[in-house]
Design a protein around this motif. Structure first.
Motif, PDB file in Angstrom:
ATOM      1  N   GLY A 145       0.836  -1.190   0.000  1.00 27.70           N
ATOM      2  CA  GLY A 145       0.000   0.000   0.000  1.00 27.70           C
ATOM      3  C   GLY A 145       0.875   1.246   0.000  1.00 27.70           C
ATOM      4  O   GLY A 145       1.894   1.293   0.691  1.00 27.70           O
ATOM      5  N   VAL A 146       0.471   2.247  -0.777  1.00 29.90           N
ATOM      6  CA  VAL A 146       1.206   3.515  -0.849  1.00 29.90           C
ATOM      7  C   VAL A 146       0.233   4.631  -0.504  1.00 29.90           C
ATOM      8  O   VAL A 146      -0.732   4.878  -1.239  1.00 29.90           O
ATOM      9  N   TRP A 147       0.475   5.293   0.616  1.00 32.13           N
ATOM     10  CA  TRP A 147      -0.348   6.416   1.040  1.00 32.13           C
ATOM     11  C   TRP A 147       0.285   7.715   0.539  1.00 32.13           C
ATOM     12  O   TRP A 147       1.405   8.067   0.911  1.00 32.13           O
ATOM     13  N   GLY A 148      -0.418   8.430  -0.341  1.00 33.96           N
ATOM     14  CA  GLY A 148       0.066   9.702  -0.850  1.00 33.96           C
ATOM     15  C   GLY A 148       0.714   9.563  -2.207  1.00 33.96           C
ATOM     16  O   GLY A 148       1.739   8.887  -2.350  1.00 33.96           O
ATOM     17  N   LEU A 149       0.134  10.213  -3.217  1.00 35.62           N
ATOM     18  CA  LEU A 149       0.645  10.121  -4.581  1.00 35.62           C
ATOM     19  C   LEU A 149       1.187  11.467  -5.053  1.00 35.62           C
ATOM     20  O   LEU A 149       0.916  11.909  -6.170  1.00 35.62           O
ATOM     21  N   GLY A 150       1.959  12.099  -4.183  1.00 35.90           N
ATOM     22  CA  GLY A 150       2.799  13.182  -4.638  1.00 35.90           C
ATOM     23  C   GLY A 150       3.968  12.591  -5.394  1.00 35.90           C
ATOM     24  O   GLY A 150       3.998  11.388  -5.718  1.00 35.90           O
ATOM     25  N   PRO A 151       4.980  13.396  -5.703  1.00 37.90           N
ATOM     26  CA  PRO A 151       6.121  12.882  -6.462  1.00 37.90           C
ATOM     27  C   PRO A 151       6.797  11.664  -5.825  1.00 37.90           C
ATOM     28  O   PRO A 151       7.156  10.716  -6.537  1.00 37.90           O
ATOM     29  N   ILE A 152       6.966  11.670  -4.489  1.00 39.98           N
ATOM     30  CA  ILE A 152       7.598  10.518  -3.832  1.00 39.98           C
ATOM     31  C   ILE A 152       6.720   9.276  -3.965  1.00 39.98           C
ATOM     32  O   ILE A 152       7.194   8.182  -4.302  1.00 39.98           O
ATOM     33  N   ALA A 184       6.437  -5.832  -7.274  1.00 39.40           N
ATOM     34  CA  ALA A 184       5.341  -6.092  -6.339  1.00 39.40           C
ATOM     35  C   ALA A 184       4.205  -6.814  -7.063  1.00 39.40           C
ATOM     36  O   ALA A 184       3.949  -6.583  -8.246  1.00 39.40           O
ATOM     37  N   LYS A 185       3.528  -7.683  -6.332  1.00 37.89           N
ATOM     38  CA  LYS A 185       2.409  -8.424  -6.918  1.00 37.89           C
ATOM     39  C   LYS A 185       1.212  -7.513  -7.143  1.00 37.89           C
ATOM     40  O   LYS A 185       0.578  -7.536  -8.210  1.00 37.89           O
ATOM     41  N   ARG A 186       0.903  -6.697  -6.125  1.00 37.72           N
ATOM     42  CA  ARG A 186      -0.204  -5.747  -6.227  1.00 37.72           C
ATOM     43  C   ARG A 186       0.205  -4.458  -5.523  1.00 37.72           C
ATOM     44  O   ARG A 186       0.943  -4.489  -4.529  1.00 37.72           O
ATOM     45  N   ILE A 187      -0.311  -3.338  -6.041  1.00 37.35           N
ATOM     46  CA  ILE A 187      -0.041  -2.030  -5.449  1.00 37.35           C
ATOM     47  C   ILE A 187      -1.382  -1.352  -5.198  1.00 37.35           C
ATOM     48  O   ILE A 187      -2.186  -1.187  -6.129  1.00 37.35           O
ATOM     49  N   ILE A 188      -1.622  -0.976  -3.955  1.00 32.56           N
ATOM     50  CA  ILE A 188      -2.827  -0.242  -3.575  1.00 32.56           C
ATOM     51  C   ILE A 188      -2.406   1.186  -3.275  1.00 32.56           C
ATOM     52  O   ILE A 188      -1.600   1.420  -2.359  1.00 32.56           O
ATOM     53  N   ALA A 189      -2.920   2.140  -4.029  1.00 28.68           N
ATOM     54  CA  ALA A 189      -2.484   3.534  -3.906  1.00 28.68           C
ATOM     55  C   ALA A 189      -3.635   4.403  -3.403  1.00 28.68           C
ATOM     56  O   ALA A 189      -4.746   4.333  -3.936  1.00 28.68           O
ATOM     57  N   ILE A 190      -3.336   5.242  -2.401  1.00 25.41           N
ATOM     58  CA  ILE A 190      -4.358   6.040  -1.733  1.00 25.41           C
ATOM     59  C   ILE A 190      -4.043   7.524  -1.884  1.00 25.41           C
ATOM     60  O   ILE A 190      -2.939   7.968  -1.563  1.00 25.41           O
ATOM     61  N   THR A 240     -13.873   9.648  -1.530  1.00 25.95           N
ATOM     62  CA  THR A 240     -15.018   8.805  -1.875  1.00 25.95           C
ATOM     63  C   THR A 240     -15.165   7.648  -0.903  1.00 25.95           C
ATOM     64  O   THR A 240     -16.267   7.359  -0.409  1.00 25.95           O
ATOM     65  N   ASP A 241     -14.054   6.973  -0.636  1.00 27.97           N
ATOM     66  CA  ASP A 241     -14.053   5.862   0.322  1.00 27.97           C
ATOM     67  C   ASP A 241     -13.503   6.378   1.646  1.00 27.97           C
ATOM     68  O   ASP A 241     -12.296   6.359   1.886  1.00 27.97           O
ATOM     69  N   LYS A 242     -14.403   6.853   2.482  1.00 29.04           N
ATOM     70  CA  LYS A 242     -13.992   7.502   3.736  1.00 29.04           C
ATOM     71  C   LYS A 242     -13.260   6.537   4.656  1.00 29.04           C
ATOM     72  O   LYS A 242     -12.332   6.929   5.370  1.00 29.04           O
ATOM     73  N   ASP A 243     -13.668   5.280   4.664  1.00 33.03           N
ATOM     74  CA  ASP A 243     -13.013   4.267   5.496  1.00 33.03           C
ATOM     75  C   ASP A 243     -11.982   3.545   4.624  1.00 33.03           C
ATOM     76  O   ASP A 243     -12.269   2.535   3.979  1.00 33.03           O
ATOM     77  N   ILE A 246      -9.452  -1.251   1.777  1.00 35.26           N
ATOM     78  CA  ILE A 246      -8.283  -2.107   1.551  1.00 35.26           C
ATOM     79  C   ILE A 246      -8.630  -3.564   1.831  1.00 35.26           C
ATOM     80  O   ILE A 246      -8.281  -4.468   1.041  1.00 35.26           O
ATOM     81  N   PHE A 247      -9.344  -3.815   2.926  1.00 35.73           N
ATOM     82  CA  PHE A 247      -9.704  -5.196   3.241  1.00 35.73           C
ATOM     83  C   PHE A 247     -10.701  -5.764   2.231  1.00 35.73           C
ATOM     84  O   PHE A 247     -10.748  -6.985   2.019  1.00 35.73           O
ATOM     85  N   GLU A 248     -11.473  -4.890   1.605  1.00 31.47           N
ATOM     86  CA  GLU A 248     -12.353  -5.342   0.536  1.00 31.47           C
ATOM     87  C   GLU A 248     -11.531  -5.825  -0.664  1.00 31.47           C
ATOM     88  O   GLU A 248     -11.862  -6.831  -1.298  1.00 31.47           O
TER      89      GLU A 248
END
Length: 426
Positions: A210-217, A231-237, A260-263, A268-270
């Protein structure tokens, strides 16, 4: 609180006999910057180099300064910690570089001689930051950082026409022929910093990350995860549609818009019922969402919000790993410390990344085509418009992700990258 002497890296005064001026972006106050004429830097130590800056940029972490959120920031400080250019002159003890060399400068200042530098932990350097405030708060001082307040040494920044680079043999890298400025510039910070985040957190092939924050870094981290670390899967928030779309389209990330997805954890668990192998915090302390944290930050009860950290603790597998590369300054309330202990999670502070450690590898991947920093380059502005560029970048306006700030020394635009634009027309 007084400063303690650190020799010789605290010599950052301009030569008083120097009369030549240059343009530089200076901090005036909270959300107030000015482009000023200031004295051009001169060599004040035999290991210095002076460079004519051909490219700089605005980093997401510069916004902490813009908002007056970093300690020991003073009126008139020159901002900017990412640059490249042409060497104009070198001190007598510089052996690896000469005038005319095209180079990238590290954002951090490391002496190259202390025990940490010898072990390649350059941002732990013990000889390049004289802030006793940091020492008291953290227990130790880390390396200096160019253009990032007196808390990190008080060194003049490089959003300017010229820059003084201390310990040049350690803090410069020569750019090979065939690598354009637009690809080389970001070796100054975001490319090796994002690599370090993934590497030091211990991401392995086929991990779900999981990657929190999609600024340049964060976007760079997604590219490293897909193209190099496999990585097998990437979840980006994130909550910026253009950045979410880029991560999904370019690197196959599965994206979550937290507006949109407040929780976020439930979402992620979904997607990944068993949880994440690794979580990377590329967001930072500024992004409070909850009213309680917003209030506590406003009244000074905390400096940093713990919301992203707590989301990662809940979403990460038992005995998984969390890597913090986002800037955190001091104290955060309500950290889910029980979750760290009970789940056996490794909470890893990635530090100010020791980017010199990773330069050669990152440059190799750029030259091979495994990593392309120009995918994030959205705008090219002239230095004399940098103040307005800050404002628009802060507002996430005009889909700005990463800028190239050109000076009078810049060369032609590299084909396929953004042309020079008036910031008002962006």
């Amino acid at each position: 609180m007084g400063e303690v002497p650190v020799s010789p890296a605290n010599l950052d005064k301009q030569n008083e006999s120097e009369t030549t001026d240059m343009l530089a972006c200076c901090y005036i106050g909270k959300e107030k910057l000015e482009l000023r004429k200031v004295p051009k830097p001169e060599i004040t130590n035999d290991e210095d180099a002076i460079i004519r800056i051909t490219g700089s940029t605005i980093c997401g972490s510069d916004l902490h300064l813009y908002h007056g959120e970093m300690m020991q920031l003073k009126e008139g400080d020159i901002l900017g910690h990412e640059c490249m250019g042409i060497i104009e002159k070198v001190g007598s003890k510089v052996t690896k570089f000469k005038p005319g060399d095209r180079v990238v400068a590290a954002f951090n200042i490391a002496c190259g001689k202390c025990k940490f530098c010898k072990e390649k932990w350059f941002t732990a350097c013990e000889a390049a930051n004289n802030s006793s405030v940091m020492e008291k708060l953290y227990g130790h001082r880390i390396a200096g950082v160019i253009g990032y307040s007196h808390y990190l040494g008080g060194f003049a920044g490089v959003q300017a026409e010229y820059g003084r680079i201390l310990y040049a043999d350690t803090n410069l890298i020569k750019v090979p022929e065939g690598v354009p400025d637009e690809k080389a510039l970001y070796l100054s910070d975001i490319v090796p910093t994002s690599y370090h985040n993934v590497w030091y957190t211990g991401v392995k092939e086929n991990d779900v990350v999981g990657v929190w924050g999609l600024g340049p870094i964060g976007l760079c981290a997604v590219q490293w995860l897909r193209n190099v670390f496999k990585a097998k899967r990437i979840i980006a928030i994130d909550n910026v549609p253009a950045r979410l779309q880029l991560a999904a389209k370019q690197w196959g990330a599965e994206v979550i818009n937290f507006e949109t997805d407040k929780d976020v954890v439930a979402k992620i668990f979904e997607l990944v019922p068993e949880g994440l192998d690794c979580s990377l915090d590329c967001a930072g302390f500024r992004y409070a969402k909850d009213l309680l944290h917003k209030f506590e930050r406003v009244v000074g009860l905390e400096t940093d919000t713990s919301e992203v950290i707590n989301e990662m603790i809940r979403a990460t597998k038992k005995f998984g790993r969390i890597g913090l590369i986002a800037d955190y300054a001091a104290y955060a309330n309500h950290v889910l410390v029980g979750g760290i202990m009970e789940k056996g999670i490794s909470l890893i502070g990635c530090g100010q990344a020791p980017i010199q450690r990773h330069w050669d590898r990152c440059l190799e991947h750029i030259m091979k085509g495994d990593f392309d920093p120009t995918i994030l380059l959205t705008h090219r502005f002239p230095l004399d418009q940098i103040v307005e560029a800050y404002r628009r970048f802060d507002q996430k306006d005009a889909a700005i992700i990463k800028t190239f700030i050109e000076t009078k020394f810049s060369g032609p635009v590299y084909p396929g990258t953004p042309m020079l634009t008036n910031v008002d027309d962006a």
